[in-house]
Design an enzyme around this catalytic site. Structure first.
Site, short mmCIF file in Angstrom:
data_model
loop_
_atom_site.label_atom_id
_atom_site.label_comp_id
_atom_site.label_asym_id
_atom_site.label_seq_id
_atom_site.Cartn_x
_atom_site.Cartn_y
_atom_site.Cartn_z
N SER A 1 0.71 -1.15 -0.04
CA SER A 1 0.02 -0.06 0.00
C SER A 1 0.78 1.38 -0.01
O SER A 1 1.68 1.64 -0.97
CB SER A 1 -0.77 -0.08 1.23
OG SER A 1 -2.17 0.81 1.04
N ASP B 1 -8.94 -4.97 -5.45
CA ASP B 1 -8.45 -4.04 -4.46
C ASP B 1 -8.60 -2.58 -5.05
O ASP B 1 -8.02 -2.18 -5.90
CB ASP B 1 -7.02 -4.59 -4.25
CG ASP B 1 -6.28 -3.56 -3.27
OD1 ASP B 1 -6.91 -2.45 -2.95
OD2 ASP B 1 -5.23 -3.92 -2.80
N HIS C 1 -7.25 -5.91 0.33
CA HIS C 1 -6.03 -5.03 0.28
C HIS C 1 -5.41 -5.48 1.40
O HIS C 1 -4.16 -5.13 1.66
CB HIS C 1 -6.52 -3.60 0.68
CG HIS C 1 -5.36 -2.85 0.55
ND1 HIS C 1 -4.74 -2.64 -0.42
CD2 HIS C 1 -4.92 -1.83 1.29
CE1 HIS C 1 -3.86 -1.70 -0.28
NE2 HIS C 1 -3.96 -0.90 1.00
#
Length: 440
Positions: A270, A333, A382
């Site tokens: 991320s 995602d 995610h």
């Protein structure tokens, strides 16, 4: 925003940091906020346990192959022919680096009442063991902290607080023999604090200005990620920005093993993957990815659930510099679609005429697409643990849990929300264009 002073790293190469205050931020699509990492999902899943014997068997039988093909695993040929189908050696290495990133979450002290809040719970000597990856074959050499220069909670002294975002490590002698080279690893977590979320929402593009001569003004990156990368806390003795810390340590380790084959691996999830991508560009642009003999050390980014970081010029410059990036992306995602969910490198038709390439977000590197979702935990789309589980499922010849059953249902749901999502992103993009033109 506090300006970070130009410093002299230990490898005697100067670099500068940006002192520009980020442009006004615009709201990002709300779906990204639902993608926070859940600690429960990072635990070993039933799918992982079922695949463990097979995965261990593969690891034992492919060690020599890892040694013989490590340059391809690191992207020397852009993973051509290795992703479809997924080569078992690449699969195992992608899963291994994913677990080393997941370790960052497991040892982070997220208890607000703790005196070590937002720091690592353990010392460098034992942190990998405490994170459950004792046999990883790496020695942690430095912890890395980031200090966003945005509105957010301050420490009791009134200063901006720094948060532990990951570590730098180097492979042991034994692991280096198995890998066929000495591997310098940077492992970085994703968004956790409110200040980091605030920085992530600063999605306007601005010139990176990470090259010493500022010879590439067309290279632009997201202002929030740049803020996280270059900002430092006033009066933080010797710490410096996240950038300062990373450049110094990676540069030191690259010079510390003369005569050995080496690699620099930057793994992040991320927000961490965005920081890893910036670091990869930075290392190559400054030319510090050279060993004591002056040989170029390959730089590879393994991105898990990573967003877009910069514009087309940023992507092109990374390609020119030889920075390799493998983007491991779950097709469900939402973070991998941001920023620029509507107008990006793949936009065609009428929307393609909106803005120029200089203002269009573009992914860097090669994509390894996954497809997984758990009904009971939608946020797992995610989750780094779910990413690793999905990769490991390939070792058993199994699809990710629920992928086949849910595919048709998800297609229907996504079709229903597509129009609303598109109009929302169009509004966001229009707001950004208005800001960039100085109309408000």
């Amino acid at each position: 925003m506090a300006s970070t002073a130009t410093i002299q790293p230990r490898c005697s190469l100067q670099y500068s940091t940006s002192s520009r205050r980020p442009k006004p931020c615009r709201a990002r699509v709300a779906a990204a906020a639902a993608a926070t990492v859940s600690a429960a999902a990072m635990a070993t899943t039933a799918a992982e346990r079922a695949c463990a014997p097979a995965a261990a068997s593969v690891a034992r039988t492919t060690t020599a192959t890892v040694e013989s093909m490590w340059t391809q695993v690191q992207g020397s040929h852009d993973w051509d022919g290795l992703l479809q189908p997924l080569h078992p050696v690449v699969r195992d290495e992608v899963a291994r680096y994913g677990e080393l990133v997941g370790a960052c979450y497991k040892v982070l002290d997220a208890d607000p009442s703790s005196p070590r809040h937002m720091c690592c719970k353990h010392g460098k000597e034992t942190v990998l063991e405490e994170a459950g990856v004792a046999g990883a074959g790496y020695e942690v050499t430095r912890y890395i902290y980031a200090t966003p220069d945005v509105s957010g909670p301050a420490s009791t002294s009134g200063r901006r607080s720094s948060s532990w975002v990951g570590y730098v490590a180097v492979s042991t002698d034994e692991m280096s023999r198995r890998l066929g080279r000495r591997d310098v690893l940077v492992s970085l977590r994703g968004t956790v604090t409110k200040a980091e979320w605030a920085a992530n929402l600063m999605s306007a593009l601005e010139p990176a200005h990470l090259d010493t001569r500022r010879a590439h003004p067309d290279v632009k990156v997201e202002s929030g990620f740049l803020n996280l990368y270059t900002s430092s806390a006033p009066g933080a003795a010797g710490m410096g920005s996240c950038r300062d810390q990373l450049l110094r340590e990676v540069c030191r380790l690259v010079k510390a093993y003369p005569g050995e084959d080496m690699s620099v691996t930057l793994a992040g999830h991320s927000m961490g993957s965005a920081l890893a991508t910036l670091l990869g560009y930075d290392l190559a642009e400054l030319g510090v990815n050279r060993d004591a003999a002056g040989r170029r050390v390959p730089v590879t980014v393994f991105s898990y659930g990573g967003p877009r970081v910069g514009n087309a010029a940023f992507k092109e410059r990374c390609d020119e510099l030889g920075v390799k990036a493998l983007r491991v992306a779950n097709v469900r995602d939402p973070v991998t679609m941001l920023p620029g969910a509507l107008i990006n490198e793949g936009t065609t038709g009428f929307l393609a005429s909106w803005g120029s390439d200089a203002d269009r977000y573009t992914h860097v590197g090669v994509e390894l697409a996954l497809d997984f979702l758990t009904v009971r935990d939608p946020g797992s789309v995610h989750d780094i643990g779910a990413y690793v589980s999905s990769i490991k499922a390939e070792a058993c010849g199994k699809a990710a849990p629920n992928a086949g059953v849910l595919a048709k249902a998800m297609e229907f749901v996504e079709g229903q929300r597509a129009a609303v999502f598109a109009w929302k992103e169009a509004a966001v993009q229009m707001g950004g264009m208005v800001q960039s033109l100085g109309l408000i």
